[in-house]
Write an enzyme that holds these catalytic residues in place. Sequence first.
Site, PDB file in Angstrom:
ATOM      1  N   ASN A   1      29.947  59.340  61.757  1.00 18.12           N
ATOM      2  CA  ASN A   1      31.665  60.812  60.974  1.00 18.12           C
ATOM      3  C   ASN A   1      30.757  61.884  61.498  1.00 18.12           C
ATOM      4  O   ASN A   1      30.059  62.529  60.600  1.00 18.12           O
ATOM      5  CB  ASN A   1      31.591  60.153  59.189  1.00 18.12           C
ATOM      6  CG  ASN A   1      32.639  60.865  58.918  1.00 18.12           C
ATOM      7  OD1 ASN A   1      33.610  61.229  59.617  1.00 18.12           O
ATOM      8  ND2 ASN A   1      32.957  60.574  57.606  1.00 18.12           N
TER       9      ASN A   1
ATOM     10  N   LYS B   1      32.736  63.891  60.781  1.00 19.77           N
ATOM     11  CA  LYS B   1      34.012  64.804  59.742  1.00 19.77           C
ATOM     12  C   LYS B   1      33.940  66.220  60.769  1.00 19.77           C
ATOM     13  O   LYS B   1      35.025  66.162  61.838  1.00 19.77           O
ATOM     14  CB  LYS B   1      32.991  66.259  59.081  1.00 19.77           C
ATOM     15  CG  LYS B   1      31.843  64.500  57.339  1.00 19.77           C
ATOM     16  CD  LYS B   1      31.203  64.807  56.817  1.00 19.77           C
ATOM     17  CE  LYS B   1      30.512  63.039  56.361  1.00 19.77           C
ATOM     18  NZ  LYS B   1      30.672  63.618  54.860  1.00 19.77           N
TER      19      LYS B   1
ATOM     20  N   HIS C   1      37.684  57.991  52.780  1.00 15.16           N
ATOM     21  CA  HIS C   1      36.763  58.772  52.898  1.00 15.16           C
ATOM     22  C   HIS C   1      36.443  59.161  51.579  1.00 15.16           C
ATOM     23  O   HIS C   1      37.795  59.614  51.113  1.00 15.16           O
ATOM     24  CB  HIS C   1      36.169  59.542  53.632  1.00 15.16           C
ATOM     25  CG  HIS C   1      34.454  60.054  53.631  1.00 15.16           C
ATOM     26  ND1 HIS C   1      34.019  61.293  53.148  1.00 15.16           N
ATOM     27  CD2 HIS C   1      33.829  59.684  54.170  1.00 15.16           C
ATOM     28  CE1 HIS C   1      32.769  61.711  53.303  1.00 15.16           C
ATOM     29  NE2 HIS C   1      32.803  60.546  53.700  1.00 15.16           N
TER      30      HIS C   1
ATOM     31  N   GLU D   1      35.370  62.489  50.603  1.00 14.82           N
ATOM     32  CA  GLU D   1      36.101  63.822  50.956  1.00 14.82           C
ATOM     33  C   GLU D   1      37.547  64.058  50.787  1.00 14.82           C
ATOM     34  O   GLU D   1      38.350  64.355  50.647  1.00 14.82           O
ATOM     35  CB  GLU D   1      35.840  64.232  52.673  1.00 14.82           C
ATOM     36  CG  GLU D   1      33.951  64.501  51.845  1.00 14.82           C
ATOM     37  CD  GLU D   1      33.063  64.763  53.401  1.00 14.82           C
ATOM     38  OE1 GLU D   1      33.604  64.285  54.349  1.00 14.82           O
ATOM     39  OE2 GLU D   1      31.972  64.574  52.775  1.00 14.82           O
TER      40      GLU D   1
ATOM     41  N   GLU E   1      29.280  54.552  49.926  1.00 14.24           N
ATOM     42  CA  GLU E   1      28.769  55.888  49.636  1.00 14.24           C
ATOM     43  C   GLU E   1      29.005  56.873  48.606  1.00 14.24           C
ATOM     44  O   GLU E   1      29.785  57.350  48.135  1.00 14.24           O
ATOM     45  CB  GLU E   1      30.116  56.581  51.281  1.00 14.24           C
ATOM     46  CG  GLU E   1      30.083  56.078  52.299  1.00 14.24           C
ATOM     47  CD  GLU E   1      30.326  57.235  53.372  1.00 14.24           C
ATOM     48  OE1 GLU E   1      29.490  57.722  54.056  1.00 14.24           O
ATOM     49  OE2 GLU E   1      31.126  57.988  52.788  1.00 14.24           O
TER      50      GLU E   1
ATOM     51  N   GLY F   1      25.188  64.488  51.832  1.00 13.67           N
ATOM     52  CA  GLY F   1      25.648  65.651  52.263  1.00 13.67           C
ATOM     53  C   GLY F   1      24.517  66.156  51.134  1.00 13.67           C
ATOM     54  O   GLY F   1      23.890  67.329  50.871  1.00 13.67           O
TER      55      GLY F   1
ATOM     56  N   SER G   1      23.296  60.818  52.873  1.00 11.06           N
ATOM     57  CA  SER G   1      21.697  60.914  53.017  1.00 11.06           C
ATOM     58  C   SER G   1      20.639  60.171  54.203  1.00 11.06           C
ATOM     59  O   SER G   1      19.847  60.449  53.732  1.00 11.06           O
ATOM     60  CB  SER G   1      20.888  61.693  51.954  1.00 11.06           C
ATOM     61  OG  SER G   1      21.997  63.111  51.408  1.00 11.06           O
TER      62      SER G   1
ATOM     63  N   GLY H   1      26.277  61.018  58.245  1.00 10.68           N
ATOM     64  CA  GLY H   1      27.325  62.445  58.423  1.00 10.68           C
ATOM     65  C   GLY H   1      26.444  62.909  58.969  1.00 10.68           C
ATOM     66  O   GLY H   1      26.174  63.792  60.239  1.00 10.68           O
TER      67      GLY H   1
HETATM   68  P1  13P Z   1      26.057  62.743  55.511  1.00 15.90           P
HETATM   69  O1  13P Z   1      24.963  61.853  55.628  1.00 15.90           O
HETATM   70  O2  13P Z   1      25.716  64.159  56.009  1.00 15.90           O
HETATM   71  O3  13P Z   1      24.775  62.240  53.548  1.00 15.90           O
HETATM   72  O4  13P Z   1      27.827  61.920  55.163  1.00 15.90           O
HETATM   73  C1  13P Z   1      27.146  60.795  54.661  1.00 15.90           C
HETATM   74  C2  13P Z   1      28.518  60.155  55.134  1.00 15.90           C
HETATM   75  O5  13P Z   1      29.886  60.879  53.909  1.00 15.90           O
HETATM   76  C3  13P Z   1      28.982  59.802  55.618  1.00 15.90           C
HETATM   77  O6  13P Z   1      30.626  59.193  55.620  1.00 15.90           O
END
Ligand code: 13P
Length: 253
Positions: free
Chosen positions: A9, A11, A97, A99, A169, A175, A215, A236
Site C-alpha cells: 500500500n 498510500k 483502511h 487511515e 491491521e 507505521g 510494520s 506500508g
Molecule cells: P506500515 O507497514 O508502514 O506499518 O503500514 C501498514 C499499512 O497500513 C498497510 O496498509
Amino acid sequence: MRKYIVAGNWKMNNDINESKALINELVAAVNSKTLTNTRVVVAPTFVNLVNVQELAKDSAVEVAAQNMHQAKSGAFTGEISAEMLTSIGLKSVILGHSERREYFGETDALLAEKVTTALANNLEVIFCFGEVLEDRKSENHFKVVASQIKNGIFHLDASAWSNIVLAYEPVWAIGTGETASPEQAQDMHAFIRGLVKEQYGNDVAENVSILYGGSVKPANAKEIFSKNDVDGGLIGGAALNASDFSAIIDATL
Ligand code: 13P
C-alpha cells in the site's frame, strides 16, 4: 487452497517518476522469482495507477486501488467510482483502511456499501480492519475486530467470498515500528477465520487469505508469515523500497 498475498500500500507517496522507478525495480525483482503460491499486489495513488499498470502488465505484479466511492457515478467531486477502476483494467481495491476510517470518517455502514459496490463491479476487495491501542489494552480487541467484520462484510453471500481478502491491521502497529508478535497475529487470525467459519462454513473460511499489516519488514516477515493463519501481508513503509518489498515476498516462498 488459499494463496499468500504480499500487497504494497503506497498510500499518499510517490510522484509519477518515483512510481515508475519503483514499479520498474519491483517488476525486475519479481520476474526473477518463481511464485507458485504467492500473489504480489501494489496499490499506488489514483493518478499513477494507469502508468504503474502499464509498466507491470507483462509481470506477475497486480495493481490495486487504495479506495473508491460507493456510488455508481454522479456529483461527488473528487471521488472515483468502481467503474472507473475497472475501465482501466483494475481487478482489486483496498477498502476500510484504518487511515480512511480515522481521517475520512469511514464507518462500518459506509464500508458495507463500498464492499457491495466493488463486488457488483467484479472488483476483488482487500478489506482492512483492526483495533486501536486502547482496545487492546482494555482487552476488547477481539470484540472490536468481530464487529468491524460483521458490520462490514457479513452481509455478503458465501459466493461473494472468492473475491474477498481480509487484512488485519492493528492500528497501534501501523507505521510505528511496533509489530504484533507472531503469536498475537496468529491468535487474531485464527479468531477471524473462526468467525468466517461460523458464518459461512469451512470451505469459505479455509479459502480466504487473511493478511497481516503493521510494520512488516524483511527482518520480521518470515516469522509472522510462518504462522498457520497468516497468509501474507499488507505492507506500508517497506513497500516503498523495492528490495525490502522483494525480501518480504521472499518470506512467503
Ligand atoms: P506500515 O507497514 O508502514 O506499518 O503500514 C501498514 C499499512 O497500513 C498497510 O496498509
